[in-house]
Design an enzyme around this catalytic site. Sequence first.
Site, PDB file in Angstrom:
ATOM      1  N   PRO A  93       0.827  -1.146   0.095  1.00  0.00           N
ATOM      2  CG  PRO A  93      -0.112  -1.091   2.237  1.00  0.00           C
ATOM      3  CD  PRO A  93       0.655  -1.916   1.411  1.00  0.00           C
ATOM      4  CG  ASP A  94      -0.838   4.811  -1.653  1.00  0.00           C
ATOM      5  OD1 ASP A  94      -1.429   4.878  -0.599  1.00  0.00           O
ATOM      6  OD2 ASP A  94      -1.270   5.809  -2.467  1.00  0.00           O
ATOM      7  CG  PHE A  95       3.403   6.194   3.455  1.00  0.00           C
ATOM      8  CD1 PHE A  95       3.356   5.064   3.702  1.00  0.00           C
ATOM      9  CD2 PHE A  95       4.378   7.132   3.936  1.00  0.00           C
ATOM     10  CE1 PHE A  95       4.692   4.351   4.146  1.00  0.00           C
ATOM     11  CE2 PHE A  95       5.658   6.623   4.499  1.00  0.00           C
ATOM     12  CZ  PHE A  95       5.386   5.133   4.600  1.00  0.00           C
ATOM     13  NE  ARG A  96       1.724  11.828   2.997  1.00  0.00           N
ATOM     14  CZ  ARG A  96       2.836  11.221   2.997  1.00  0.00           C
ATOM     15  NH1 ARG A  96       3.116  10.560   1.974  1.00  0.00           N
ATOM     16  NH2 ARG A  96       3.857  11.415   3.879  1.00  0.00           N
ATOM     17  CG  HIS A 120      12.245   9.173   1.324  1.00  0.00           C
ATOM     18  ND1 HIS A 120      10.732   9.238   1.066  1.00  0.00           N
ATOM     19  CD2 HIS A 120      12.844  10.419   1.063  1.00  0.00           C
ATOM     20  CE1 HIS A 120      10.818  10.658   1.099  1.00  0.00           C
ATOM     21  NE2 HIS A 120      11.823  11.223   0.977  1.00  0.00           N
ATOM     22  CG  ASP A 130       9.203  -1.278  -3.031  1.00  0.00           C
ATOM     23  OD1 ASP A 130      10.425  -0.959  -3.713  1.00  0.00           O
ATOM     24  OD2 ASP A 130       8.101  -0.779  -3.195  1.00  0.00           O
ATOM     25  CG  ASN A 135       8.614   3.391  -3.664  1.00  0.00           C
ATOM     26  OD1 ASN A 135       8.132   4.260  -3.103  1.00  0.00           O
ATOM     27  ND2 ASN A 135       8.158   3.077  -4.916  1.00  0.00           N
TER      28      ASN A 135
HETATM   29  P1  CNA Z   1       2.138   8.870  -1.257  1.00  0.00           P
HETATM   30  O1  CNA Z   1       2.058  10.139  -0.430  1.00  0.00           O
HETATM   31  O2  CNA Z   1       1.539   7.898  -0.509  1.00  0.00           O
HETATM   32  O3  CNA Z   1       1.416   9.055  -2.577  1.00  0.00           O
HETATM   33  C1  CNA Z   1       1.186   8.021  -3.582  1.00  0.00           C
HETATM   34  C2  CNA Z   1       0.804   8.567  -4.800  1.00  0.00           C
HETATM   35  O4  CNA Z   1       0.793   7.499  -5.771  1.00  0.00           O
HETATM   36  C3  CNA Z   1      -0.471   9.252  -4.697  1.00  0.00           C
HETATM   37  O5  CNA Z   1      -0.837  10.298  -5.653  1.00  0.00           O
HETATM   38  C4  CNA Z   1      -1.656   8.061  -5.186  1.00  0.00           C
HETATM   39  O6  CNA Z   1      -2.618   8.660  -5.891  1.00  0.00           O
HETATM   40  C5  CNA Z   1      -0.621   7.415  -6.392  1.00  0.00           C
HETATM   41  N1  CNA Z   1      -0.945   6.175  -6.710  1.00  0.00           N
HETATM   42  C6  CNA Z   1      -1.306   4.992  -5.788  1.00  0.00           C
HETATM   43  N2  CNA Z   1      -1.255   4.094  -6.661  1.00  0.00           N
HETATM   44  C7  CNA Z   1      -1.354   4.386  -7.746  1.00  0.00           C
HETATM   45  C8  CNA Z   1      -1.185   3.653  -9.040  1.00  0.00           C
HETATM   46  N3  CNA Z   1      -1.472   2.307  -8.998  1.00  0.00           N
HETATM   47  N4  CNA Z   1      -1.054   4.096 -10.101  1.00  0.00           N
HETATM   48  C9  CNA Z   1      -0.881   5.551 -10.034  1.00  0.00           C
HETATM   49  N5  CNA Z   1      -0.905   6.176  -9.071  1.00  0.00           N
HETATM   50  C10 CNA Z   1      -0.928   5.645  -7.726  1.00  0.00           C
HETATM   51  O7  CNA Z   1       3.373   8.392  -1.513  1.00  0.00           O
HETATM   52  P2  CNA Z   1       4.618   9.151  -1.954  1.00  0.00           P
HETATM   53  O8  CNA Z   1       5.605   8.007  -2.416  1.00  0.00           O
HETATM   54  O9  CNA Z   1       4.424  10.370  -2.668  1.00  0.00           O
HETATM   55  O10 CNA Z   1       5.302   9.771  -0.494  1.00  0.00           O
HETATM   56  C11 CNA Z   1       6.562   9.407  -0.251  1.00  0.00           C
HETATM   57  C12 CNA Z   1       6.654   8.527   1.114  1.00  0.00           C
HETATM   58  C13 CNA Z   1       5.755   7.340   0.847  1.00  0.00           C
HETATM   59  C14 CNA Z   1       8.211   8.031   1.271  1.00  0.00           C
HETATM   60  O11 CNA Z   1       8.757   8.276   2.241  1.00  0.00           O
HETATM   61  C15 CNA Z   1       8.162   6.580   0.932  1.00  0.00           C
HETATM   62  O12 CNA Z   1       9.074   5.895   1.811  1.00  0.00           O
HETATM   63  C16 CNA Z   1       6.837   6.004   1.568  1.00  0.00           C
HETATM   64  N6  CNA Z   1       6.285   4.737   1.018  1.00  0.00           N
HETATM   65  C17 CNA Z   1       6.957   3.932   0.441  1.00  0.00           C
HETATM   66  C18 CNA Z   1       6.497   2.694   0.072  1.00  0.00           C
HETATM   67  C19 CNA Z   1       7.043   1.686  -0.658  1.00  0.00           C
HETATM   68  O13 CNA Z   1       8.352   1.415  -0.494  1.00  0.00           O
HETATM   69  N7  CNA Z   1       6.608   0.869  -1.776  1.00  0.00           N
HETATM   70  C20 CNA Z   1       5.241   2.240   0.351  1.00  0.00           C
HETATM   71  C21 CNA Z   1       4.463   3.279   1.233  1.00  0.00           C
HETATM   72  C22 CNA Z   1       5.061   4.434   1.585  1.00  0.00           C
END
Ligand code: CNA
Length: 373
Positions: free
Chosen positions: A53-56, A146, A129, A127
């Site tokens: 999952p993403d964060f937000r 990060h 991951d 990311n």
């Molecule tokens: P965020 O703030 O959660 O934003 C994610 C963005 O991606 C949002 O605009 C969503 O609408 C968009 N989104 C989600 N799914 C999709 C999809 N399938 N296709 C297109 N767009 C999509 O995350 P950010 O990365 O902007 O924020 C930075 C943080 C999140 C960093 O510090 C990371 O470490 C952190 N993070 C990382 C992971 C990972 O490593 N996979 C997971 C969760 C959070």
Amino acid sequence: MGNEESTVVDDSTRPSVLEARNMEAVAKYIQQHDVKRIVVMVGAGISTSAGIPDFRSPDTGLYANLAFLDLEEPEDVFDISFFRENPKPFYALAKELYPGRYRPTVAHSFIKLLYDKGLLLKHFTQNIDCLERQAGLSGDKIVEAHGSFATQRCIECKTPYPDEEMQKKVHHGEVPHCLVPQCNGLVKPDIVFFGEALPESFFRSRDLPEQADLCIVMGTSLSVQPFASLPSFCREGVPRVLINMQRVGGLGSRPDDVLLLGDCDVGVRKFAKAMGWEEELEALWEQTNPDPKAREAENAPLQSRDERLRDEVDRLTEDIERTLGLTDAYQQRVRERLGEPSKQGQSNGVDSGAGEESTGLDHVFPHLARKFR
Ligand code: CNA
């Protein structure tokens, strides 16, 4: 916006470098301008289709789903002061997110494809991951702004901690401690927590967007600084492509910005199609499959299961028909011996008065043989 769709936003502002504000024009630009210095900037959205999952994102985001960790603030899980006091919630989460559990997405393979084609100047990821590494991208092309789970060390004496030990500890949900005698400090993956500095590599590479001839931003809300400023370092006149669920970070404001609003995987497939790279992209993504045979079976589960069922039914039907045929012949013979008239066409209601007679096929149909005794 549904996951299947990706919309090219082509607003009325006239582009200055591109012929139009769409993917086809970007493809033409890459081919005609000898583009070789693409910078890619990504966030959690490129990994959501892998199952992380993403964060937000509301409801599906990590912060909305950390109830199991029983934290006052979900962000505490990445807070260094909180970690010092109580590292357990982080390690509970680490077990879920640890590399090896997830397969890279098509978007990750697309970045690898840019690299293979010699077009990638740098890949900036927020990311943690490690999925771009897993997709085959060379570590020196990646800036993990990060940090990531790739390495870890003691938070006190900074001594690196062995990968294998780390894997075991995370797997067993245990908190690792420094192996240096007399230290015993907490070990933490080199993920940047709130209250910690970004890695050197970020600052060393921060000027690279200025040298780019194309910028691709994917799957990020561009809400975390200083990463969020990177796209603005690209020179005016350098096309910037945003592939994201929604418009973010002011992208779209420059004449050569192209917005593909929707799912990242759909967006990169559209990009690859415009470049004529569709098959290469799919082949590359297929390579990330850890067990192609299992995947093959997975891909055609309904069909093969249906076919197997059909075959089984056909086989049983044949067996029954053959058995009934034998039974009829058997009945006929028994009746002939008993001097009864033939009852051709009658099937199973055989008089068990057939006695000890054997069909001679007992070894093939022991159940029938028993039945007739
Ligand atoms: P965020 O703030 O959660 O934003 C994610 C963005 O991606 C949002 O605009 C969503 O609408 C968009 N989104 C989600 N799914 C999709 C999809 N399938 N296709 C297109 N767009 C999509 O995350 P950010 O990365 O902007 O924020 C930075 C943080 C999140 C960093 O510090 C990371 O470490 C952190 N993070 C990382 C992971 C990972 O490593 N996979 C997971 C969760 C959070």
